[in-house]
Design an enzyme around this catalytic site. Structure first.
Site, short mmCIF file in Angstrom:
data_model
loop_
_atom_site.label_atom_id
_atom_site.label_comp_id
_atom_site.label_asym_id
_atom_site.label_seq_id
_atom_site.Cartn_x
_atom_site.Cartn_y
_atom_site.Cartn_z
N LYS A 182 0.86 -1.17 0.00
CA LYS A 182 0.00 0.00 0.00
C LYS A 182 0.91 1.24 0.00
O LYS A 182 1.38 1.70 1.03
CB LYS A 182 -0.92 0.07 1.22
CG LYS A 182 -2.01 1.16 1.06
CD LYS A 182 -2.33 1.88 2.32
CE LYS A 182 -1.44 3.04 2.62
NZ LYS A 182 -1.55 4.21 1.69
N GLU A 195 9.39 2.13 10.85
CA GLU A 195 10.39 3.20 10.71
C GLU A 195 9.62 4.50 10.75
O GLU A 195 8.90 4.84 9.81
CB GLU A 195 11.16 3.02 9.40
CG GLU A 195 12.48 3.77 9.37
CD GLU A 195 12.35 5.18 8.85
OE1 GLU A 195 12.12 6.09 9.68
OE2 GLU A 195 12.46 5.37 7.63
N CYS A 250 13.25 11.64 7.11
CA CYS A 250 13.23 11.20 8.50
C CYS A 250 14.60 11.29 9.14
O CYS A 250 14.72 11.44 10.36
CB CYS A 250 12.69 9.77 8.59
SG CYS A 250 13.52 8.60 7.49
N GLU A 256 9.17 16.70 15.18
CA GLU A 256 9.59 16.53 13.80
C GLU A 256 8.76 17.45 12.90
O GLU A 256 7.55 17.30 12.78
CB GLU A 256 9.43 15.08 13.35
CG GLU A 256 10.02 14.81 11.99
CD GLU A 256 9.97 13.34 11.59
OE1 GLU A 256 10.93 12.87 10.97
OE2 GLU A 256 8.98 12.67 11.92
#
Length: 480
Positions: free
Chosen positions: A178, A253, A287, A387
């Site tokens: 997906k 992750e 990331c 973040e």
């Protein structure tokens, strides 16, 4: 709804890839794809639903019976074919990443090439991984875990798809992918490349749709044994929680707030450019981005001057231009998110050294932000702890080496870190004390056999090389 005058330039995707062929979507919700540089409509994708997902899972389950019994040599051949097939489409994949995502050309190509090379790296990792060990009358084999659901993010579509698929195929698993619905045009090019590799029908299947629909079905479906996910912490938490009902194996992750420590003996003419590369790679939508720059108080003024000088090279604009360093954010929503953090940093009392609020001059029609560097940042500020996923760097001053290590580790994340210094033994000593899954010394570097993943809220498990393959395997012992 956004419109353009040349309707025939709109790319339309109405199918999913299931059991070795393109099939019409049962789901009927349509999503527009807007070009990040100007907000114009460039594509439409029909999103899959639970029925599409269950159909793909059933195909993968049927294929698993045979594919799970293939030999290491057979899977190595498939990996070579996948590498060749994706390598033949590097130009097309790069161009689509630039157009749909807004990735700058110089970085987009590296992402795509890394994706293609993931298959070669997985082949090497597979050869180094013993799948059978024996002692006395005991034999232990590493068995493929089953059907795997691969859920990928929008910021490096080609890399995530190839990396996860390579590890799964090397292990002998079949998959349902997906991809992010925001990467639908890139995914279509990728599927056509993967299809050319000629894997057995049902080994890999792709359903494009929403995480709350397609992703949720993968997580709750008892015929899916494993989820490998790249994305946000919130979704990762939900996958771990909801997957527990069917004892899903998970690799997550999830992101980071990575520190770059500049030691007091660092050569700033090398350390500052390297630190800015870490901070602003992929326009900050990465990331691993080193968005906290830790510098000794004794050299803070020097670092500030060096940053001002170096930031002149960080041009913003059309990502197709090879001279551009920073492109647009992926969407209006992401643009607004980054802008909100820039405002928050100012409200918290941080000083804008470079950049600031608003569009860069002349780029008001797209999702462009100004690459921004804050100084006088305290590590408990939101811009230092959360973040942002955009080109925003926080410079934090420290008193001593121990203070730098403390600040670096004072984060809920632990994905990536960097240390800059001329004394390599000292740099290694500092690196060994950082709570991060990967630490680089003196520059951004990569090793496709080294594990990738994080401590704390940066995730669970590892990817790349034999470590990524092991994540799709289960040990089985036979005792006589």
């Amino acid at each position: 709804m956004a419109t353009i005058t040349e309707k025939d330039t709109i790319k339309t995707t109405k199918t999913h890839y299931i059991d070795g062929t393109f099939v019409e979507s049962h789901g009927c919700e349509i999503m527009d794809i807007l070009k990040p540089t100007n907000g114009q409509l460039i594509g439409r994708v029909t999103l899959g639903d639970e029925q599409d997902t269950r159909r793909a899972i059933a195909a993968a389950k049927r294929a698993f019976a045979g594919f799970s019994r293939t030999t290491k040599e057979e899977r190595s051949r498939y990996l070579r074919r996948l590498h060749e097939a994706v390598s033949a489409h590097i130009d097309d994949l790069t161009a689509m990443m630039v157009e749909e995502y807004g990735g700058v050309a110089r970085f987009a190509r590296l992402i795509v090439e890394s994706g293609a090379n993931a298959f070669a790296a997985a082949e090497k990792g597979l050869q180094e991984l013993p799948l059978k060990q024996s002692w006395g009358k005991t034999t232990v084999t590493l068995e493929p875990v089953g059907v795997a659901g691969l859920i990928t993010a929008w910021n490096a579509n080609a890399l995530f798809i190839c990396l996860k698929l390579a590890s799964a195929v090397a292990a002998g698993c079949t998959v349902v992918l997906k991809p992010s619905e925001m990467s639908s045009l890139q995914t279509r090019v990728m599927i056509e490349a993967l299809n050319a590799a000629g894997l057995p029908n049902g080994v890999f299947n792709v359903v494009t749709g929403l995480g709350t629909v397609v992703g949720a079905e993968l997580v709750r479906n008892p015929d899916v044994a494993k989820i490998s996910f790249t994305g946000s912490v919130a979704v990762g938490e939900a996958i771990m929680r909801d997957g527990a009902a069917t004892m899903k194996r998970v690799t997550l992750e999830l992101g980071g707030k990575s520190p770059t420590i500049v030691l007091d003996d660092a050569a700033l003419d090398k350390a500052v450019p390297a630190a800015l590369t870490l901070a602003f790679m992929n326009s900050g939508q990465a990331c691993a981005a080193g968005t906290r720059l830790l510098v000794p108080k004794s050299r803070l003024d020097e670092v500030k001057r060096a940053i001002r000088d170096e930031m002149r090279a960080y041009t913003v604009g059309d990502p197709a231009d090879p001279n551009i360093m920073v492109g647009p954010m992926v969407s209006q929503k992401q643009y607004e998110r980054v802008e909100s953090y820039i405002r928050k940093g100012i409200e918290e009392g941080a000083e804008v050294l470079v950049g600031g609020e608003g569009h860069p001059k002349g780029l008001e029609s797209g999702y462009f932000v100004k690459p921004t560097v804050f100084v006088n940042v305290k590590n408990d500020m939101a811009i230092a702890q959360q973040e942002i996923f955009g080109p925003v760097l926080s410079v934090i001053a420290y008193d001593s080496e121990d203070d730098a290590i403390r600040i670096a580790n004072d984060s809920q994340y632990g994905l990536h870190s960097a240390v800059m210094g001329t004394d390599l033994e000292r740099a290694r000593r500092v690196a060994s004390q950082l709570r991060a899954g990967r630490v680089v010394i003196n520059n951004m570097t990569d090793d496709p056999q080294a594990p990738w993943g994080g401590f704390k809220y940066s995730g669970v498990g590892r990817e790349y090389g034999k470590y990524g393959i092991e994540a799709f395997l289960e040990p089985k012992a036979i005792l006589e």
